[in-house]
Design a protein around this motif. Structure first.
Motif, PDB file in Angstrom:
ATOM      1  N   SER A  73       0.833  -1.204   0.000  1.00 17.42           N
ATOM      2  CA  SER A  73       0.000   0.000   0.000  1.00 17.42           C
ATOM      3  C   SER A  73       0.860   1.244   0.000  1.00 17.42           C
ATOM      4  O   SER A  73       1.950   1.255   0.567  1.00 17.42           O
ATOM      5  CB  SER A  73      -0.883  -0.009   1.244  1.00 17.42           C
ATOM      6  OG  SER A  73      -1.476   1.262   1.418  1.00 17.42           O
ATOM      7  N   ASP A  74       0.382   2.309  -0.633  1.00 15.81           N
ATOM      8  CA  ASP A  74       1.060   3.599  -0.511  1.00 15.81           C
ATOM      9  C   ASP A  74       0.373   4.469   0.542  1.00 15.81           C
ATOM     10  O   ASP A  74       0.737   5.616   0.730  1.00 15.81           O
ATOM     11  CB  ASP A  74       1.128   4.325  -1.865  1.00 15.81           C
ATOM     12  CG  ASP A  74      -0.247   4.712  -2.395  1.00 15.81           C
ATOM     13  OD1 ASP A  74      -1.251   4.457  -1.709  1.00 15.81           O
ATOM     14  OD2 ASP A  74      -0.308   5.263  -3.505  1.00 15.81           O
ATOM     15  N   GLY A  75      -0.622   3.870   1.224  1.00 21.19           N
ATOM     16  CA  GLY A  75      -1.277   4.578   2.321  1.00 21.19           C
ATOM     17  C   GLY A  75      -2.242   5.654   1.856  1.00 21.19           C
ATOM     18  O   GLY A  75      -2.844   6.345   2.670  1.00 21.19           O
ATOM     19  N   LEU A  76      -2.368   5.822   0.525  1.00 23.65           N
ATOM     20  CA  LEU A  76      -3.218   6.901   0.013  1.00 23.65           C
ATOM     21  C   LEU A  76      -4.445   6.366  -0.714  1.00 23.65           C
ATOM     22  O   LEU A  76      -5.537   6.893  -0.560  1.00 23.65           O
ATOM     23  CB  LEU A  76      -2.413   7.776  -0.959  1.00 23.65           C
ATOM     24  CG  LEU A  76      -1.233   8.523  -0.360  1.00 23.65           C
ATOM     25  CD1 LEU A  76      -0.454   9.238  -1.448  1.00 23.65           C
ATOM     26  CD2 LEU A  76      -1.689   9.516   0.711  1.00 23.65           C
ATOM     27  N   SER A  77      -4.225   5.338  -1.540  1.00 17.92           N
ATOM     28  CA  SER A  77      -5.327   4.880  -2.384  1.00 17.92           C
ATOM     29  C   SER A  77      -6.030   3.690  -1.744  1.00 17.92           C
ATOM     30  O   SER A  77      -5.613   3.174  -0.723  1.00 17.92           O
ATOM     31  CB  SER A  77      -4.791   4.515  -3.751  1.00 17.92           C
ATOM     32  OG  SER A  77      -3.613   3.753  -3.640  1.00 17.92           O
TER      33      SER A  77
END
Lengths: 309, 309, 309, 309
Positions: free
Chosen positions: B305-309
């Motif tokens: 995860s990039d923690g944003l999407s």
């Protein structure tokens, strides 16, 4: 995954960190038995349903025993000492060791436990007592993956996050990396906070933005009161930070990884110690940085959040 | 505080960042008129209720005009150029300048606007286009405090956080400090990630823990895919990072603040450039670190995860 | 090569360095005319056969005019000011400029002189007044190679060594490199001297060995009295060293050369300045290092040679 | 002080360094008996009047026995091994140990010798075989001051300079400091040489000046051919330099002395090793520096002096 409420859990060590962790287990409904050298410190947990043991051997009947004490000597004493956990005929299935001990100590402990058929999960943590209370602790775990699976329900009662990073003592290396990063981040924050201040930005305004920015972390937020109001009551001493940086650099030597920012931060922490700043929190790196910049710091006396309470 | 929906807002610059910011204003119900050099890029905003202007002068009737373009030359052109915002007889009350420009440019712009009775808020941001879309952007603002108050309702439509740090161009210094920190943090993450990997911990497992730990930040999370899967599509080039580190060191000279970690990181970024790593993202500091450690990196091909999407 | 005794030589600037240099020319039998703002300082040279000029224009009849003053402003004044060397109708063939000025100043001067048909040799030096007296000075020269050939006989009267490094202002860069190295070497000597002392080796014994070793230099020898007996009478201030380190780092930026040891030394010199050590010699880096090591220094009161007298 | 020609001297170890040292003793008229594992290497010394021993025990009748071998294991073998110097009934009065061994090894050796009533002088050196031949070696000695006095006449036959720094193994620390300095100086020379080159100054011209300047040393002179003509035939490997830097940093930890320049140089040497530059001389730091500066080095093919031959 086992039901945490049916698993019998033992807890060794009711210091600041240990109390907050055990408290979460108790509040979460775990079948919990606690032991502490100074028994009185454990008593308040009884009101939450925990049993308070008189002897460590009483915990040997548990499925999982957590250990959270101070030093490797303490760990060895409570596990393998004359009155230790293993001093009777029984032993638990699994020990989850959360104290900050070295790779070597961790491996020795695993050997001691393994000789009695006890599995071990090395499970150091990221956070302090306030972080635990705020429900923001995280574990990093290594050992047999089955041990991690077995511990997971109770780990989750204590902390929202528990990572498994592999076999053996790997989690100890990860914890060292974490603390190396913590040292570098603090020094860098000290550099830019003093720069912003000398340029005219109050520390509380600067850190408010940094904390809200993509660079903000739980850590940057809970160090903000220290940076703004110069409250350096110790949470982690310069000597302990230097020790962890040295452990990181030792690992860097062993694995042939140059770590220039870690090396330099280490030398700055040594400078802090050489200058006599040894009894307060390592966040006094801010004061060292201010002195190097010809600035005398004063508390801003502005109420700021630590992001936890 | 004014009602954002009754304030007439102009927007100049519909690049990746600008589009995402204006889109949030439009979706938030602002009375919005946008202008972009390449008009077609602005068209999709019409479907969200925005007016698309043909001439910059059409925006002069707005209460507040936001500017988000690339360079200082672009800023000067859109404000004070022959067809610029001020080229007609009218002018807005307030310009909120969000581009990454220097202190000197910012001060010059304030002068140009002031001569026409226009207030200016210097308002650089922390985050990229994905951060904006995820509703996690933050502004750091400086200028007259009344200008900040006036802009606040619309700032809040774009970003949850907007800090006011003082008069004049102070927010530019804060943005530079932010980017210095970003450079140091990335290099330190590169050091410890490679150390953990050589010790046996996969990068995705290591970073999962770091991201969950008290040290984790929005930034560490959105850089995780690059570190794990070696996707170095550019978000910020090594040259731009070097430029900001040099601006930070220049400020350090001016205000007599030694910045050893920033200096060293700057030299490492220069090394990266000297070695020819110029066209990809600055996160390739990880590759430089791996090479220095005798390690050839391979993508782990683990979805993270990039923690944003 | 011309005979130095038949060449008419002018000298501008009779400070500590200039006096010692001109004195060597006079003692070497040069046909010498000297000028100094405070004429009295030049008088003792008359006893050695030098003429003492009242006006700078008197030197315009010389073949070669040496300039050794303090700052770029002084250089411009004595050359191109209203009463300067070029203020009359005549001008010398060659000016040898030995002051510590910037590349930009040097290039501007070359332009001013060239407009009057005067060649220029940029010729900064390595050494202090004691080094000159001991016959150990060295020049580094740049400009037209014919100018270097023309100046060589007189350069040799002043110093045993004169290197030619190329056209234009290249010698200024070399001098900056020299001073960067001087800073790094001093900091490294401070680190190891304090380490040796804390291990039990007196500073005079340690430095006696280092000076005799393959690492010993004229510089390490003449700084030994300061390190052993803590005599920090200023020869070169921390501010001047910081300036030269900054010039070196600026050149590093321009030519894209990372200079990590220079950067770090620069930050340490800034720290020294921030801590208030500004009025004594930069050799007080030893004191800064001692403080960082928890050590209070005391003079050893042991007579040690500076290798010069 | 004893007459060196009447003192019976033994020599153990005829490698490159040992041969050159023993040769100076022989040429100086010493009563010399030499031993080497490969006897043939010692034979040429017979032509200079030295006796060549078949057994180490033959040297036990000497007054002073010098030892110059490779590693601590070799030292222990030749002194205390089954066929070692002490394996017979006799023993010399004094052993002068010149190899590069650790403090711990040195102390253990002193114990082994002391148990047999033999004094020991720890006497590492500064220089290589060419330095010895050029008559420029220097010793740094520690142990009983009487042992130093006794050895001095023969030390002086080998080297012009021998410093006494105190009791015990202090000279080992001094040698480590010396090598730390050597590493820092080489890296700094690499930084400024590449800067000067990119600015337009050929390396041979730059180093000619530096060598003549007050900063020049025997070391900077004998490294000049490597820097100018890229001859990196190994004299000291990156691994050995890293080892000595680590020993220096270990001592820094023990005595609480921060050594930022040493730390950083250590990380740069590690980088060099990580990048695969392990088999040539550590002077390849120049190549690493050039790469970091986007420069491909070429030999200048200019004959330059090494200051020795």
């Amino acid at each position: 995954m086992a039901d945490a409420s049916k698993t019998k859990i033992g807890w060794v060590g009711i210091g600041r960190m240990g109390y907050a962790m055990a408290e979460r287990l108790a509040k979460g409904g775990a079948d919990l038995t606690v032991w502490n050298r100074t028994r009185a410190k454990a008593e308040p947990l009884a009101a939450l349903g925990a049993k308070v043991a008189r002897e460590l051997t009483e915990l040997a009947a548990c499925d999982i025993v957590y250990v959270m004490v101070s030093t490797w000597d303490d760990v060895r004493e409570v596990i393998a000492g004359p009155q230790g956990l293993l001093s009777g005929s029984r032993s638990p299935k699994l020990v989850v060791e959360c104290s900050s001990i070295s790779l070597e100590g961790s491996a020795e402990l695993r050997g001691l436990l393994g000789a009695r058929g006890v599995q071990m999960l090395a499970a150091p943590v990221s956070g302090n007592a306030k972080v635990i209370k705020a429900g923001r602790l995280s574990f990093v775990c290594s050992g047999p993956s089955a041990a991690f699976e077995a511990a997971l329900p109770s780990l989750r009662l204590i902390a929202p996050a528990a990572s498994y990073v592999g076999e053996g003592e790997l989690s100890r290396i990860v914890k060292i990396c974490h603390n190396v990063f913590l040292g570098v981040v603090t020094q860098s924050l000290a550099e830019i906070t003093i720069l912003a201040q000398k340029a005219g930005v109050p520390r509380h305004a600067f850190l408010e933005f940094m904390n809200q920015s993509v660079m903000g972390s739980t850590f940057s937020r809970y160090k903000t009161p220290a940076f703004v109001n110069l409250d350096f009551k110790v949470t982690f001493t310069p000597h302990l930070l230097r020790k962890d940086l040295d452990l990181g650099l030792d690992a860097g030597r062993r694995f042939e990884v140059p770590m220039p920012l870690a090396s330099l931060t280490r030398d700055i922490v040594q400078t802090m110690i050489g200058r006599g700043m040894t009894e307060e929190d390592f966040a006094k790196l801010l004061v060292l940085q201010a002195e190097a910049s010809g600035l005398t710091l004063e508390a801003e006396n502005v109420p700021v959040s630590d992001g936890l309470s």
